[in-house]
Design an enzyme around this catalytic site. Structure first.
Site, PDB file in Angstrom:
ATOM      1  CE  LYS A 104      -4.308  -1.862   0.786  1.00  0.00           C
ATOM      2  NZ  LYS A 104      -5.473  -2.331   1.306  1.00  0.00           N
TER       3      LYS A 104
ATOM      4  NE  ARG B  84      -7.742  -8.449  -0.123  1.00  0.00           N
ATOM      5  CZ  ARG B  84      -7.439  -7.769  -1.210  1.00  0.00           C
ATOM      6  NH1 ARG B  84      -6.251  -6.839  -0.990  1.00  0.00           N
ATOM      7  NH2 ARG B  84      -7.485  -7.839  -2.452  1.00  0.00           N
TER       8      ARG B  84
END
Ligand code: PMM
Length: 411
Positions: free
Chosen positions: A341, A376
């Protein structure tokens, strides 16, 4: 007095056991040899607990203040009494709910809320059923592998409109140790074009069908659209991963309920504007749990996710990982998605998504240490190896390691 020497001090080998794993304190008490009689004393004195409570009526605040004080704890409250911090030994907070039942229905509910938060913070969640699979959280941190069947994924691993490539990626992730394979057909990157349901379906259905038939692990469908969720569940998916936590498509809750599927509710928002980001994320996740309940989805099938990177600044994302333990108060398994991210890119001088592995590993380990039950990720092989080592420290040394012969002097 002459200051004591190191040798004199060293004789006592004083070690603080808190903060530290609760088990260390328990082991030290049991090692004294007085058996389990030591354990109630630990509950009385061993560890101060703190619970933050909001939304109190003035009379409720008065009642908990009085009752907790009687039990040996203390309440710090805001000027108008609507917010409070409950402090005390675990035994006091643990007994408080029973005391609150005597005051009427409202305080009884408050007591149940306190009890659920303590239960969630104190133990790993019960297993979650997903189709013929069972997700078991006691042994290790589980890994959800990401298959982006999209041409425009931010993480750079999208398989475009090539279902065979997406199937191959899903199979490789399962082979590398994924406990769940999550298939998505719509990019969630900022400013990405919305995708029509037909396009999303054409991307994900062949992939879900093939992976569900081939893999020994559950397949989940990452979508915000009820129509896509329904079709994917028909095709063999057993988990719905909704990045809007049932709050976008009004049909979504019914789609999950009718199929008896497991569900991930993720926090999301229109804008990154928060007072206390962790408190507000928890409040919105509770809204998702309420929507699920109203639709008849069993609480026992739901996993919660703070939604790193969704309407959050890097500072919000780091705060959420740092204070992840507060989400355990929801008394559901916690999933975290730090993989590649942009917060990692921002911390590493603008590193592009394919240079964010080390940052992903750091956040996965910290998430696991702070209470995540699942992560995840795109890099399943690397994260699984990393968590195997981290979990051995966090959760206990595996049997096969205990059985190893003594190493030599440099082993
Ligand atoms: N992140 C992305 C997409 N779906 N679902 C959950 N539950 N949690 C997340 O953090 C999450 C998600 C971002 O895009 P990616 O698929 O490329 O990781």
């Amino acid at each position: 007095m002459t200051p004591p020497s190191e040798a004199e001090l060293g004789r006592y080998n004083v070690r603080p056991l808190t903060p530290g794993p609760e088990s260390a304190l328990r082991e030290a008490a049991l090692a004294l040899g007085s058996g389990t009689t030591a354990l109630p004393a630990l509950a009385r004195h061993g560890r101060a607990e703190a619970l933050a409570v909001a939304g109190l009526a003035a009379d409720e605040c008065r009642v908990i203040t009085r009752e907790l004080r009687r039990l040996g704890g203390e309440v710090l409250s805001s000027a108008d009494g609507d917010r409070a911090l409950l402090l005390g030994p675990l035994s006091a907070l643990g007994e408080l709910p029973a005391r609150l039942t005597e005051w009427g229905r409202r305080t009884e509910v408050l007591g149940a809320a306190l009890h659920a938060a303590l239960a969630g913070r104190g133990s790993r969640p019960a297993p979650v059923a997903a189709g013929r699979h069972v997700l078991e959280f006691h042994r290790r941190t589980l890994v959800m592998g990401v298959v982006n069947a999209t041409p425009d994924s931010f993480s750079g691993d999208g398989t475009g409109d090539d279902p065979a490539a997406a199937v191959a990626l899903g199979a490789a992730l399962a082979e590398a140790g994924a406990d769940i394979v999550d298939v998505g057909g719509e990019s969630t990157r900022p400013n990405s074009a919305p995708v029509a349901a037909e396009v999303e379906l054409a991307r994900v259905l062949p992939v879900v069908r093939e992976l569900a038939a081939r893999l020994d692990v559950p397949v989940s469908i990452d979508t915000r659209k009820a129509a896509v969720a329904r079709a994917a569940l028909d095709a063999g998916a057993v988990i719905v991963n909704d990045i809007w936590g049932l709050r976008r498509d009004p049909e979504m809750a019914a789609a999950v309920a009718e199929a008896g599927a497991a569900l991930v509710v993720m926090h999301n928002a229109a804008k990154p504007e928060y007072g206390d980001v962790v408190e507000e994320v928890c409040a919105v996740l509770r809204e998702s749990l309420a929507l699920a309940e109203a639709a008849g989805i069993e609480r026992e099938r739901i996993v919660v996710d703070p939604g790193l990177g969704f309407a959050k600044t890097p500072a919000h994302n780091l705060e959420l990982v740092r204070r992840l333990g507060e989400l355990r108060g929801l008394d559901r398994p916690v999933l975290v998605g730090p993989s590649r991210k942009s917060t990692i890119g921002a911390l590493l001088g603008g590193a592009p998504p394919d240079r964010r592995l080390e940052g992903t590993l750091a956040l996965c380990v910290l998430a696991a240490a702070n209470g995540a039950d699942l992560v995840r990720v795109h890099d399943v092989a690397e994260v699984s190896l990393c968590l195997r080592v981290a979990d051995a420290v966090l959760r206990g040394t595996p049997e096969e390691i205990l059985a190893l012969p003594r190493p030599g002097p440099t082993g």
